[in-house]
Design a protein around this motif. Structure first.
Motif, PDB file in Angstrom:
ATOM      1  N   UNK A   1     -14.081   0.221 -25.619  1.00  0.00           N
ATOM      2  CA  UNK A   1     -12.922   0.888 -26.205  1.00  0.00           C
ATOM      3  C   UNK A   1     -13.087   1.078 -27.711  1.00  0.00           C
ATOM      4  N   UNK A   2     -13.741   0.134 -28.349  1.00  0.00           N
ATOM      5  CA  UNK A   2     -13.877   0.176 -29.806  1.00  0.00           C
ATOM      6  C   UNK A   2     -14.970   1.127 -30.273  1.00  0.00           C
ATOM      7  N   UNK A   3     -16.072   1.194 -29.503  1.00  0.00           N
ATOM      8  CA  UNK A   3     -17.232   1.948 -29.993  1.00  0.00           C
ATOM      9  C   UNK A   3     -17.748   3.004 -29.022  1.00  0.00           C
ATOM     10  N   UNK A   4     -17.259   2.973 -27.781  1.00  0.00           N
ATOM     11  CA  UNK A   4     -17.769   3.898 -26.774  1.00  0.00           C
ATOM     12  C   UNK A   4     -18.938   3.334 -25.986  1.00  0.00           C
ATOM     13  N   UNK A   5     -19.349   2.109 -26.313  1.00  0.00           N
ATOM     14  CA  UNK A   5     -20.492   1.483 -25.640  1.00  0.00           C
ATOM     15  C   UNK A   5     -20.142   0.041 -25.267  1.00  0.00           C
ATOM     16  N   UNK A   6     -20.455  -0.320 -24.025  1.00  0.00           N
ATOM     17  CA  UNK A   6     -20.186  -1.686 -23.572  1.00  0.00           C
ATOM     18  C   UNK A   6     -21.327  -2.617 -23.959  1.00  0.00           C
ATOM     19  N   UNK A   7     -20.986  -3.846 -24.299  1.00  0.00           N
ATOM     20  CA  UNK A   7     -21.974  -4.841 -24.717  1.00  0.00           C
ATOM     21  C   UNK A   7     -22.609  -5.496 -23.491  1.00  0.00           C
ATOM     22  N   UNK A   8     -23.943  -5.605 -23.466  1.00  0.00           N
ATOM     23  CA  UNK A   8     -24.622  -6.288 -22.369  1.00  0.00           C
ATOM     24  C   UNK A   8     -24.925  -7.730 -22.788  1.00  0.00           C
ATOM     25  N   UNK A   9     -25.715  -8.446 -21.959  1.00  0.00           N
ATOM     26  CA  UNK A   9     -25.937  -9.863 -22.235  1.00  0.00           C
ATOM     27  C   UNK A   9     -26.703 -10.096 -23.537  1.00  0.00           C
ATOM     28  N   UNK A  10     -27.672  -9.237 -23.849  1.00  0.00           N
ATOM     29  CA  UNK A  10     -28.384  -9.391 -25.130  1.00  0.00           C
ATOM     30  C   UNK A  10     -27.424  -9.196 -26.291  1.00  0.00           C
ATOM     31  N   UNK A  11     -26.539  -8.206 -26.165  1.00  0.00           N
ATOM     32  CA  UNK A  11     -25.535  -7.989 -27.193  1.00  0.00           C
ATOM     33  C   UNK A  11     -24.557  -9.140 -27.289  1.00  0.00           C
ATOM     34  N   UNK A  12     -24.251  -9.750 -26.134  1.00  0.00           N
ATOM     35  CA  UNK A  12     -23.342 -10.893 -26.135  1.00  0.00           C
ATOM     36  C   UNK A  12     -23.878 -12.038 -26.990  1.00  0.00           C
ATOM     37  N   UNK A  13     -25.199 -12.233 -26.957  1.00  0.00           N
ATOM     38  CA  UNK A  13     -25.780 -13.312 -27.759  1.00  0.00           C
ATOM     39  C   UNK A  13     -25.560 -13.056 -29.247  1.00  0.00           C
ATOM     40  N   UNK A  14     -25.616 -11.786 -29.659  1.00  0.00           N
ATOM     41  CA  UNK A  14     -25.330 -11.449 -31.048  1.00  0.00           C
ATOM     42  C   UNK A  14     -23.877 -11.701 -31.397  1.00  0.00           C
ATOM     43  N   UNK A  15     -22.991 -11.323 -30.479  1.00  0.00           N
ATOM     44  CA  UNK A  15     -21.560 -11.542 -30.705  1.00  0.00           C
ATOM     45  C   UNK A  15     -21.253 -13.030 -30.809  1.00  0.00           C
ATOM     46  N   UNK A  16     -21.857 -13.823 -29.939  1.00  0.00           N
ATOM     47  CA  UNK A  16     -21.610 -15.267 -29.941  1.00  0.00           C
ATOM     48  C   UNK A  16     -22.023 -15.879 -31.279  1.00  0.00           C
ATOM     49  N   UNK A  17     -23.154 -15.447 -31.819  1.00  0.00           N
ATOM     50  CA  UNK A  17     -23.590 -15.964 -33.111  1.00  0.00           C
ATOM     51  C   UNK A  17     -22.559 -15.725 -34.205  1.00  0.00           C
ATOM     52  N   UNK A  18     -21.985 -14.520 -34.228  1.00  0.00           N
ATOM     53  CA  UNK A  18     -20.961 -14.193 -35.230  1.00  0.00           C
ATOM     54  C   UNK A  18     -19.685 -14.987 -34.980  1.00  0.00           C
ATOM     55  N   UNK A  19     -19.295 -15.110 -33.720  1.00  0.00           N
ATOM     56  CA  UNK A  19     -18.072 -15.856 -33.410  1.00  0.00           C
ATOM     57  C   UNK A  19     -18.217 -17.335 -33.779  1.00  0.00           C
ATOM     58  N   UNK A  20     -19.411 -17.891 -33.612  1.00  0.00           N
ATOM     59  CA  UNK A  20     -19.641 -19.282 -33.998  1.00  0.00           C
ATOM     60  C   UNK A  20     -19.497 -19.435 -35.519  1.00  0.00           C
ATOM     61  N   UNK A  21     -20.101 -18.525 -36.275  1.00  0.00           N
ATOM     62  CA  UNK A  21     -19.964 -18.588 -37.730  1.00  0.00           C
ATOM     63  C   UNK A  21     -18.506 -18.414 -38.152  1.00  0.00           C
ATOM     64  N   UNK A  22     -17.791 -17.530 -37.457  1.00  0.00           N
ATOM     65  CA  UNK A  22     -16.378 -17.320 -37.777  1.00  0.00           C
ATOM     66  C   UNK A  22     -15.576 -18.594 -37.543  1.00  0.00           C
ATOM     67  N   UNK A  23     -15.839 -19.250 -36.414  1.00  0.00           N
ATOM     68  CA  UNK A  23     -15.132 -20.502 -36.137  1.00  0.00           C
ATOM     69  C   UNK A  23     -15.464 -21.557 -37.190  1.00  0.00           C
ATOM     70  N   UNK A  24     -16.718 -21.603 -37.611  1.00  0.00           N
ATOM     71  CA  UNK A  24     -17.117 -22.551 -38.645  1.00  0.00           C
ATOM     72  C   UNK A  24     -16.382 -22.275 -39.955  1.00  0.00           C
ATOM     73  N   UNK A  25     -16.233 -21.003 -40.300  1.00  0.00           N
ATOM     74  CA  UNK A  25     -15.514 -20.630 -41.524  1.00  0.00           C
ATOM     75  C   UNK A  25     -14.044 -21.035 -41.415  1.00  0.00           C
ATOM     76  N   UNK A  26     -13.439 -20.800 -40.243  1.00  0.00           N
ATOM     77  CA  UNK A  26     -12.050 -21.205 -40.039  1.00  0.00           C
ATOM     78  C   UNK A  26     -11.877 -22.709 -40.286  1.00  0.00           C
ATOM     79  N   UNK A  27     -12.746 -23.494 -39.700  1.00  0.00           N
ATOM     80  CA  UNK A  27     -12.649 -24.946 -39.844  1.00  0.00           C
ATOM     81  C   UNK A  27     -12.894 -25.390 -41.278  1.00  0.00           C
ATOM     82  N   UNK A  28     -13.874 -24.776 -41.925  1.00  0.00           N
ATOM     83  CA  UNK A  28     -14.194 -25.154 -43.304  1.00  0.00           C
ATOM     84  C   UNK A  28     -13.044 -24.840 -44.249  1.00  0.00           C
ATOM     85  N   UNK A  29     -12.354 -23.721 -44.016  1.00  0.00           N
ATOM     86  CA  UNK A  29     -11.248 -23.332 -44.900  1.00  0.00           C
ATOM     87  C   UNK A  29     -10.032 -24.231 -44.721  1.00  0.00           C
ATOM     88  N   UNK A  30     -10.052 -25.076 -43.690  1.00  0.00           N
ATOM     89  CA  UNK A  30      -9.018 -26.094 -43.578  1.00  0.00           C
ATOM     90  C   UNK A  30      -9.236 -27.214 -44.595  1.00  0.00           C
TER      91      UNK A  30
END
Length: 411
Positions: A310-339
């Motif tokens: 819906x966002x880009x016109x292209x669905x993410x596959x499993x290889x793409x999921x690994x990239x997304x997970x890396x960013x989401x992990x860093x985002x969660x780390x930033x959330x926790x650190x800013x506490x």
């Protein structure tokens, strides 16, 4: 009297205009002097060019989509923007190191696809205190644990040992199960073979036959003849997409295609990089690993694929999921650190101590990835995998999520 009334109305009108103009200036100045949004910059390392660019760009797509999701959903708050700098290592450790050196002072931390550059970067990111979250499968990257390097998927050896254990635990015959391997003769191929020979017998497996072939081989007649003679229950492939297409086709002609279970490489499974090269009819009945998640099978991955579509016109596959997970992990780390710390004081050391090392059982979109946990002496990340199978042109789950043992003590 009429003139005075008229002049009074004019005065009121002028006053009203003046007040409106003053308010306009006030709001304009308020906007002009409003505090600007804070920007946190991370890096995304992948092989954007070079021999594995197809997978590298798929990884990059997923990571960049995750950055957009973080900002659109305000996961870091409405006043913080996540920005990404792309780092192309071309699947070359020297290129990756040079690219990292050029951007290291511009990024807080970075995530990366599994490339030869991951391990080469470890001493440098530790020295620079730049946390690196990589979808790596190399044991030397995450062992021994470090404060600045974190894995997402488990190493090749651990993934294969986990598979051997789960199959053996459900084995019903009196004889030992037998694993054959056909691998190209480069380090990633030898890792699977060495792990099978080292750990397989202790788990109760026979490892035979084993065929090493050059990276450019297209004739698999000798390897297939060994499979025909030894009759292994499973055959683990460590080959390129084109080679997998060739070996499966030649196995069918030789009559051994349906006499054993064929298992795709530890690093691929049913991702676009495989299915775009090997036709689905040739993959029918074939098995593959899933270390992150597959949108055809896992609900969280399907939900994420729908969002990216819906966002880009292209669905993410499993290889793409690994990239997304890396960013989401860093985002969660930033959330926790800013506490714990102010955004202006956030650096790599604090992100590791107050962020990454505090991540416990973290998931996004349900089973987009299995729970991620890190700690002061834990850099491993995901500890589960599943086995998928192509059935009637669709990917299905053959072996549900199973635990993958740590081989840290055997390094």
């Amino acid at each position: 009297m009429q003139n005075k009334a008229f002049l009074g109305k004019i005065a009121v009108l002028v006053l009203a205009v003046f007040m409106v103009a003053s308010l306009g200036v006030f709001f304009c100045n308020s906007q002009a002097y409003a505090a600007p949004k804070k920007t946190i910059t991370i890096g995304i390392m992948s092989c954007i060019s070079g021999g594995q660019a197809v997978i590298g760009n798929t990884y990059l797509f997923g990571a960049e989509q995750a950055v957009e999701y973080v900002n659109k959903e305000h996961l870091l708050g409405k006043d913080v923007v996540l920005k990404a700098i792309v780092i192309d290592d071309q699947l070359n450790a020297t290129v990756g190191l040079n690219a990292y050196q050029r951007v290291k002072d511009k990024i807080l931390a970075f995530t990366g696809y599994d490339t030869s550059g991951c391990c080469a970067l470890r001493p440098f990111v530790e020295q620079d205190k730049k946390p690196f979250v990589a979808c790596t499968i190399n044991r030397t990257f995450i062992y021994p644990p470090s404060k600045y390097v974190f894995g997402v998927a488990t190493p090749y050896e651990e993934l294969l040992v986990g598979f051997l254990k789960v199959v053996k635990s459900n084995w019903k015959e009196k004889r030992a199960p037998r694993l054959g391997l056909i691998s190209f003769d480069i380090p990633s191929g030898r890792v699977a073979v060495n792990a099978a020979k080292k750990y397989g017998p202790g788990i109760g497996w026979e490892i035979d036959p084993v065929s090493f072939i050059p990276l450019t081989t297209v004739d698999f007649s000798q390897a297939i003849a060994r499979v025909k003679a030894k009759k292994p229950d499973w055959v683990q492939l460590s080959l390129t997409g084109g080679q997998m297409k060739a070996v499966l086709a030649q196995a069918k002609i030789s009559g051994v295609r349906d006499t054993t279970k064929w298992l795709l490489p530890l690093w691929s499974g049913f991702v676009d990089a495989t299915t775009m090269v090997v036709p689905k009819d040739q993959l029918e009945g074939v098995y593959g690993f899933s270390s992150i998640s597959n949108p055809d099978v896992h609900a969280g991955a399907k939900q994420w694929a729908e969002w990216t579509k819906a966002n880009s016109g292209k669905a993410c596959d499993e290889s793409g999921n690994s990239g997304a997970v890396g960013v989401f992990i860093l985002t969660r780390a930033i959330q926790l650190a800013l506490e714990k710390v102010n955004i202006d004081d956030l650096d790599g050391q604090k992100l590791s101590e107050y962020g990454l090392q505090r991540i416990k059982n973290f998931q996004m979109f349900g089973d987009l990835m299995q729970p991620i946990t890190y700690g002061p002496n834990l850099s491993r990340g995901n500890t589960r995998a599943s086995i998928l199978r192509m059935v009637n042109g669709k990917v299905q789950e053959a072996i549900p999520w199973f635990e993958i043992p740590s081989l840290a003590e055997s390094k």
